[in-house]
Design a protein around this motif. Structure first.
Motif, PDB file in Angstrom:
ATOM      1  N   UNK A   1       0.827  -1.214   0.000  1.00 19.92           N
ATOM      2  CA  UNK A   1       0.000   0.000   0.000  1.00 19.92           C
ATOM      3  C   UNK A   1       0.855   1.256   0.000  1.00 19.92           C
ATOM      4  N   UNK A   2       1.963   1.222   0.715  1.00 24.81           N
ATOM      5  CA  UNK A   2       2.848   2.371   0.789  1.00 24.81           C
ATOM      6  C   UNK A   2       3.391   2.720  -0.588  1.00 24.81           C
ATOM      7  N   UNK A   3       3.865   1.704  -1.318  1.00 26.14           N
ATOM      8  CA  UNK A   3       4.392   1.976  -2.661  1.00 26.14           C
ATOM      9  C   UNK A   3       3.288   2.453  -3.596  1.00 26.14           C
ATOM     10  N   UNK A   4       2.111   1.848  -3.516  1.00 30.74           N
ATOM     11  CA  UNK A   4       1.000   2.254  -4.376  1.00 30.74           C
ATOM     12  C   UNK A   4       0.665   3.726  -4.160  1.00 30.74           C
ATOM     13  N   UNK A   5       0.669   4.164  -2.917  1.00 31.10           N
ATOM     14  CA  UNK A   5       0.375   5.570  -2.616  1.00 31.10           C
ATOM     15  C   UNK A   5       1.460   6.483  -3.161  1.00 31.10           C
TER      16      UNK A   5
ATOM     17  N   UNK B   1      17.887  -9.328   5.577  1.00 30.70           N
ATOM     18  CA  UNK B   1      18.052 -10.394   4.591  1.00 30.70           C
ATOM     19  C   UNK B   1      16.864 -11.347   4.620  1.00 30.70           C
ATOM     20  N   UNK B   2      16.487 -11.922   3.481  1.00 27.25           N
ATOM     21  CA  UNK B   2      15.338 -12.831   3.449  1.00 27.25           C
ATOM     22  C   UNK B   2      15.618 -14.095   4.240  1.00 27.25           C
ATOM     23  N   UNK B   3      14.563 -14.721   4.697  1.00 26.70           N
ATOM     24  CA  UNK B   3      14.691 -15.967   5.435  1.00 26.70           C
ATOM     25  C   UNK B   3      14.971 -17.084   4.435  1.00 26.70           C
ATOM     26  N   UNK B   4      16.211 -17.510   4.366  1.00 29.25           N
ATOM     27  CA  UNK B   4      16.610 -18.524   3.389  1.00 29.25           C
ATOM     28  C   UNK B   4      15.999 -19.885   3.709  1.00 29.25           C
ATOM     29  N   UNK B   5      15.806 -20.188   4.972  1.00 30.49           N
ATOM     30  CA  UNK B   5      15.254 -21.483   5.362  1.00 30.49           C
ATOM     31  C   UNK B   5      13.820 -21.633   4.856  1.00 30.49           C
ATOM     32  N   UNK B   6      13.026 -20.601   5.058  1.00 32.55           N
ATOM     33  CA  UNK B   6      11.631 -20.634   4.613  1.00 32.55           C
ATOM     34  C   UNK B   6      11.485 -20.151   3.171  1.00 32.55           C
ATOM     35  N   UNK B   7      12.492 -19.413   2.691  1.00 31.10           N
ATOM     36  CA  UNK B   7      12.425 -18.882   1.346  1.00 31.10           C
ATOM     37  C   UNK B   7      11.389 -17.797   1.190  1.00 31.10           C
ATOM     38  N   UNK B   8      11.300 -16.917   2.190  1.00 25.89           N
ATOM     39  CA  UNK B   8      10.316 -15.838   2.141  1.00 25.89           C
ATOM     40  C   UNK B   8      10.931 -14.526   2.624  1.00 25.89           C
ATOM     41  N   UNK B   9      10.256 -13.438   2.274  1.00 26.19           N
ATOM     42  CA  UNK B   9      10.644 -12.110   2.743  1.00 26.19           C
ATOM     43  C   UNK B   9       9.873 -11.808   4.020  1.00 26.19           C
ATOM     44  N   UNK B  10      10.598 -11.475   5.083  1.00 25.31           N
ATOM     45  CA  UNK B  10       9.976 -11.081   6.340  1.00 25.31           C
ATOM     46  C   UNK B  10      10.588  -9.738   6.727  1.00 25.31           C
TER      47      UNK B  10
ATOM     48  N   UNK C   1      20.163   9.576  -1.240  1.00 23.59           N
ATOM     49  CA  UNK C   1      20.017   8.406  -0.373  1.00 23.59           C
ATOM     50  C   UNK C   1      18.556   8.013  -0.215  1.00 23.59           C
ATOM     51  N   UNK C   2      17.703   9.011  -0.123  1.00 20.99           N
ATOM     52  CA  UNK C   2      16.270   8.730   0.003  1.00 20.99           C
ATOM     53  C   UNK C   2      15.738   8.089  -1.277  1.00 20.99           C
ATOM     54  N   UNK C   3      16.177   8.605  -2.413  1.00 15.73           N
ATOM     55  CA  UNK C   3      15.723   8.039  -3.679  1.00 15.73           C
ATOM     56  C   UNK C   3      16.184   6.592  -3.810  1.00 15.73           C
ATOM     57  N   UNK C   4      17.378   6.295  -3.327  1.00 15.30           N
ATOM     58  CA  UNK C   4      17.876   4.914  -3.369  1.00 15.30           C
ATOM     59  C   UNK C   4      16.989   3.999  -2.530  1.00 15.30           C
ATOM     60  N   UNK C   5      16.529   4.492  -1.396  1.00 15.38           N
ATOM     61  CA  UNK C   5      15.626   3.696  -0.562  1.00 15.38           C
ATOM     62  C   UNK C   5      14.287   3.486  -1.272  1.00 15.38           C
ATOM     63  N   UNK C   6      13.821   4.500  -1.981  1.00 16.35           N
ATOM     64  CA  UNK C   6      12.583   4.357  -2.750  1.00 16.35           C
ATOM     65  C   UNK C   6      12.734   3.294  -3.843  1.00 16.35           C
ATOM     66  N   UNK C   7      13.905   3.265  -4.482  1.00 14.45           N
ATOM     67  CA  UNK C   7      14.168   2.224  -5.482  1.00 14.45           C
ATOM     68  C   UNK C   7      14.099   0.837  -4.851  1.00 14.45           C
ATOM     69  N   UNK C   8      14.684   0.707  -3.663  1.00 11.39           N
ATOM     70  CA  UNK C   8      14.662  -0.583  -2.979  1.00 11.39           C
ATOM     71  C   UNK C   8      13.241  -0.943  -2.537  1.00 11.39           C
ATOM     72  N   UNK C   9      12.494   0.043  -2.090  1.00 10.34           N
ATOM     73  CA  UNK C   9      11.104  -0.190  -1.704  1.00 10.34           C
ATOM     74  C   UNK C   9      10.308  -0.733  -2.889  1.00 10.34           C
ATOM     75  N   UNK C  10      10.521  -0.171  -4.065  1.00  3.41           N
ATOM     76  CA  UNK C  10       9.814  -0.642  -5.260  1.00  3.41           C
ATOM     77  C   UNK C  10      10.129  -2.111  -5.544  1.00  3.41           C
ATOM     78  N   UNK C  11      11.406  -2.474  -5.436  1.00  2.00           N
ATOM     79  CA  UNK C  11      11.810  -3.859  -5.703  1.00  2.00           C
ATOM     80  C   UNK C  11      11.186  -4.828  -4.699  1.00  2.00           C
ATOM     81  N   UNK C  12      11.169  -4.445  -3.433  1.00  5.65           N
ATOM     82  CA  UNK C  12      10.596  -5.313  -2.402  1.00  5.65           C
ATOM     83  C   UNK C  12       9.085  -5.411  -2.566  1.00  5.65           C
ATOM     84  N   UNK C  13       8.459  -4.288  -2.857  1.00  8.27           N
ATOM     85  CA  UNK C  13       7.007  -4.289  -3.097  1.00  8.27           C
ATOM     86  C   UNK C  13       6.655  -5.242  -4.233  1.00  8.27           C
ATOM     87  N   UNK C  14       7.412  -5.198  -5.312  1.00  8.21           N
ATOM     88  CA  UNK C  14       7.123  -6.066  -6.450  1.00  8.21           C
ATOM     89  C   UNK C  14       7.247  -7.542  -6.077  1.00  8.21           C
TER      90      UNK C  14
END
Length: 218
Positions: free
Chosen positions: A84-88, A182-191, A139-152
């Protein structure tokens, strides 16, 4: 009598930012509350079933409780918030871009620009066509780029490694590692962590408020 001048342009964007800020607090309060409630319920059920002195049952219940508290609850509360944050953010930047286009009578709109993703598309439009930055803080724009990747990764693959290609997972893993989650490699998910969600919201809030301020002053 003093005359009060109120500028209602982009008021919906500011409302969205306020609402998201409130929701973020509610989400984290709920994470804490549900963890507490889950603990109380789990051990009450053990007592009711007469298993509270059974070490094997207690260990099994504790393992399941730990899984829910540290992985399930944070994952399914923070992930949707980030979507929702990225969509807004994306919809707000598009709104400001269209405002500038109309105000300046620009023949090109942001949709006419080609780029690797929507953030680069908008950034290129603001710089190349409008001559103003979509965000003037690197630096803020770089975080926004990362937010987009995680949102996707969350929106399109439910944050699961098995729903991504190896290249996609490696890209997301690098982004998350860079942000200290870092993602949970054992479960293979993003937390996602509370700190990442907070930082992402603060970046969106600051970026959009600065963008709206520039548009109002233009």
């Amino acid at each position: 009598m003093a005359i009060i001048h109120a500028d209602f342009r982009f008021i919906e964007i500011e409302y969205e930012l306020w609402a998201l800020g409130h929701l973020r607090t509610v989400v984290e309060d709920q994470v804490v509350f549900l963890r507490h409630q889950d603990t109380q319920r789990t051990f009450a059920e053990l007592r009711d079933q007469g298993w509270d002195h059974d070490e094997g049952e207690r260990q099994l219940a504790s393992q399941e409780l730990d899984e829910r508290q540290n992985f399930v609850i944070p994952r399914f509360f923070r992930g949707p918030f980030v979507v929702s944050l990225w969509a807004s953010y994306e919809s707000a930047v598009k709104e400001v871009a269209e405002y500038y286009q109309t105000k300046r009578g620009a023949s090109l709109g942001w949709r006419d620009i080609r780029a690797s993703n929507v953030l680069m598309q908008l950034d290129k439009y603001f710089h190349s066509v409008l001559g103003v930055p979509v965000d003037d803080h690197a630096e803020r724009f770089a975080l926004l780029e990362d937010l987009r990747a995680i949102r996707n990764a969350i929106a399109h693959a439910n944050g699961q490694r098995r729903a991504m290609s190896d290249d996609q997972w490696r890209t997301v893993a690098r982004v998350l590692k860079r942000r200290g989650v870092p993602p949970d490699e054992y479960r293979g998910v993003i937390i996602l962590s509370e700190s990442f969600v907070r930082d992402a919201y603060e970046a969106v809030n600051a970026s959009l408020r600065a963008l709206v301020g520039r548009a109002r002053a233009a």
